[in-house]
Write a protein that holds these residues in place. Structure first.
Motif, mmCIF file in Angstrom:
data_model
loop_
_atom_site.group_PDB
_atom_site.id
_atom_site.type_symbol
_atom_site.label_atom_id
_atom_site.label_comp_id
_atom_site.label_asym_id
_atom_site.label_seq_id
_atom_site.Cartn_x
_atom_site.Cartn_y
_atom_site.Cartn_z
ATOM 1 N N CYS A 109 1.086 -1.093 0.270
ATOM 2 C CA CYS A 109 -0.338 0.259 -0.009
ATOM 3 C C CYS A 109 0.883 1.267 -0.174
ATOM 4 N N ASN A 110 1.930 1.293 0.559
ATOM 5 C CA ASN A 110 2.904 2.609 1.168
ATOM 6 C C ASN A 110 3.701 2.217 -0.928
ATOM 7 N N PHE A 111 3.731 1.462 -1.245
ATOM 8 C CA PHE A 111 4.987 1.380 -2.450
ATOM 9 C C PHE A 111 3.589 2.108 -3.376
ATOM 10 N N ILE A 112 3.061 1.604 -3.353
ATOM 11 C CA ILE A 112 1.668 1.969 -4.814
ATOM 12 C C ILE A 112 1.253 3.288 -4.232
ATOM 13 N N MET A 113 1.062 3.946 -3.360
ATOM 14 C CA MET A 113 0.912 5.734 -2.766
ATOM 15 C C MET A 113 2.269 6.319 -3.040
ATOM 16 N N ASP A 114 3.523 5.744 -3.010
ATOM 17 C CA ASP A 114 4.727 6.597 -3.366
ATOM 18 C C ASP A 114 4.602 6.748 -4.906
ATOM 19 N N TYR A 115 4.698 5.618 -5.440
ATOM 20 C CA TYR A 115 4.196 5.638 -7.217
ATOM 21 C C TYR A 115 3.191 6.499 -7.475
ATOM 22 N N LEU A 116 1.889 6.097 -6.569
ATOM 23 C CA LEU A 116 1.263 7.768 -7.463
ATOM 24 C C LEU A 116 1.466 8.925 -7.386
ATOM 25 N N LYS A 117 1.885 9.242 -6.026
ATOM 26 C CA LYS A 117 2.369 10.749 -5.930
ATOM 27 C C LYS A 117 3.206 11.425 -6.586
ATOM 28 N N THR A 118 4.124 10.549 -7.560
ATOM 29 C CA THR A 118 5.256 10.589 -7.932
ATOM 30 C C THR A 118 5.592 9.903 -9.644
ATOM 31 N N ASP A 119 4.860 9.691 -9.707
ATOM 32 C CA ASP A 119 4.720 8.687 -11.395
ATOM 33 C C ASP A 119 3.422 8.559 -11.930
ATOM 34 N N ALA A 120 2.490 8.580 -11.646
ATOM 35 C CA ALA A 120 0.635 8.542 -11.950
ATOM 36 C C ALA A 120 0.867 10.126 -12.698
ATOM 37 N N PRO A 121 -0.130 9.412 -13.920
ATOM 38 C CA PRO A 121 -0.219 11.227 -14.712
ATOM 39 C C PRO A 121 -1.094 12.129 -14.400
ATOM 40 N N PHE A 122 -1.235 12.476 -13.219
ATOM 41 C CA PHE A 122 -2.468 13.622 -12.959
ATOM 42 C C PHE A 122 -1.589 14.861 -12.632
ATOM 43 N N TRP A 123 -2.918 15.723 -12.825
ATOM 44 C CA TRP A 123 -1.368 17.394 -12.783
ATOM 45 C C TRP A 123 -3.134 18.140 -12.058
ATOM 46 N N LYS A 124 -2.223 19.042 -10.896
ATOM 47 C CA LYS A 124 -3.068 18.797 -9.951
ATOM 48 C C LYS A 124 -2.778 21.495 -10.128
ATOM 49 N N LYS A 125 -3.801 22.181 -9.450
ATOM 50 C CA LYS A 125 -3.522 23.168 -9.829
ATOM 51 C C LYS A 125 -4.450 23.555 -8.330
ATOM 52 N N GLU A 126 -3.690 24.297 -7.391
ATOM 53 C CA GLU A 126 -4.878 24.588 -6.379
ATOM 54 C C GLU A 126 -4.972 26.419 -6.407
ATOM 55 N N SER A 127 -6.363 26.591 -6.237
ATOM 56 C CA SER A 127 -6.666 27.664 -6.817
ATOM 57 C C SER A 127 -7.650 28.022 -5.335
ATOM 58 N N SER A 128 -6.548 29.494 -5.410
ATOM 59 C CA SER A 128 -7.357 29.940 -3.685
ATOM 60 C C SER A 128 -8.007 31.596 -4.648
ATOM 61 N N LYS A 130 -6.091 34.332 -4.477
ATOM 62 C CA LYS A 130 -5.686 35.338 -5.306
ATOM 63 C C LYS A 130 -4.901 34.482 -6.363
ATOM 64 N N GLU A 131 -4.905 33.630 -7.019
ATOM 65 C CA GLU A 131 -4.081 33.016 -7.084
ATOM 66 C C GLU A 131 -4.603 31.093 -7.836
ATOM 67 N N GLU A 132 -4.148 30.771 -9.099
ATOM 68 C CA GLU A 132 -4.068 29.833 -9.365
ATOM 69 C C GLU A 132 -2.597 28.859 -9.719
ATOM 70 N N LYS A 133 -2.202 27.665 -9.168
ATOM 71 C CA LYS A 133 -1.073 27.161 -9.709
ATOM 72 C C LYS A 133 -1.047 25.928 -9.693
ATOM 73 N N TRP A 134 -0.343 25.501 -10.597
ATOM 74 C CA TRP A 134 -0.195 23.853 -10.892
ATOM 75 C C TRP A 134 1.036 24.013 -10.082
ATOM 76 N N VAL A 135 0.896 22.534 -9.027
ATOM 77 C CA VAL A 135 1.672 22.245 -7.810
ATOM 78 C C VAL A 135 3.139 20.220 -8.384
ATOM 79 N N ASP A 136 3.512 20.026 -8.442
ATOM 80 C CA ASP A 136 4.970 19.316 -8.352
ATOM 81 C C ASP A 136 4.342 18.056 -7.274
#
Length: 150
Positions: A109-128, A130-136
């Motif tokens: 389970c830890n292995f899968i999550m570590d790979y999901l967080k780093t290798d899975a092709p999801f793009w995340k954008k945080e909005s507030s 004041k701004e919107e920005k992509w996070v890595d």
């Protein structure tokens, strides 16, 4: 039987655990992880939007599952990852692993999550307000993944 789903809808932990366990008498351990939207990176955020490229994402998630199966003796794996606009405290991801023994379930389970967080092709954008920005992936996420390298 593995379940890999990318969806906009929320998920229910109890329902998914029951389906993943499937009354399999070989299962001695069930480990689950739920990731939620939190306000951490850039100050107060109001939402996070997750995007993906479907064909690439599905292949990547299947690859992560195959890698986990090559390292541990596992029964069933469920990965549900949400996309779209999510608010603070909304569930983002669910990983459930069943196995005969607890350590294999925890490690995989830890292995899968570590790979999901780093290798899975999801793009995340945080909005507030004041701004919107992509996070890595964070440096800590990348450090956690390195522990699985042979």
């Amino acid at each position: 039987m593995d379940k890999i789903v990318v969806q906009t809808e929320d998920f229910d932990l109890t329902t998914e655990v029951n389906q993943t366990h499937n009354n399999n008498p070989q299962v001695g351990a069930i480990v689950s992880f739920i990731g939620a939207v939190r306000d951490l990176h850039s100050g107060p955020i109001s939402s996070m939007t997750l995007e993906h490229y479907p064909e690439m994402t599905e292949k990547s998630l299947e690859s992560i599952v195959m890698k986990a199966r090559s390292r541990w003796k596992l029964e069933n794996i469920t990965i549900i990852h949400r996309i779209g606009k999510l608010l603070i405290s909304d569930q983002i991801v669910l990983v459930i692993v069943t196995s005969k023994h607890r350590q294999e379930a925890f490690d995989s389970c830890n292995f899968i999550m570590d790979y999901l967080k780093t290798d899975a092709p999801f793009w995340k954008k945080e909005s507030s307000d004041k701004e919107e920005k992509w996070v890595d992936s964070s440096l800590n996420d990348k450090k956690q993944k390195k522990r699985w390298e042979l």
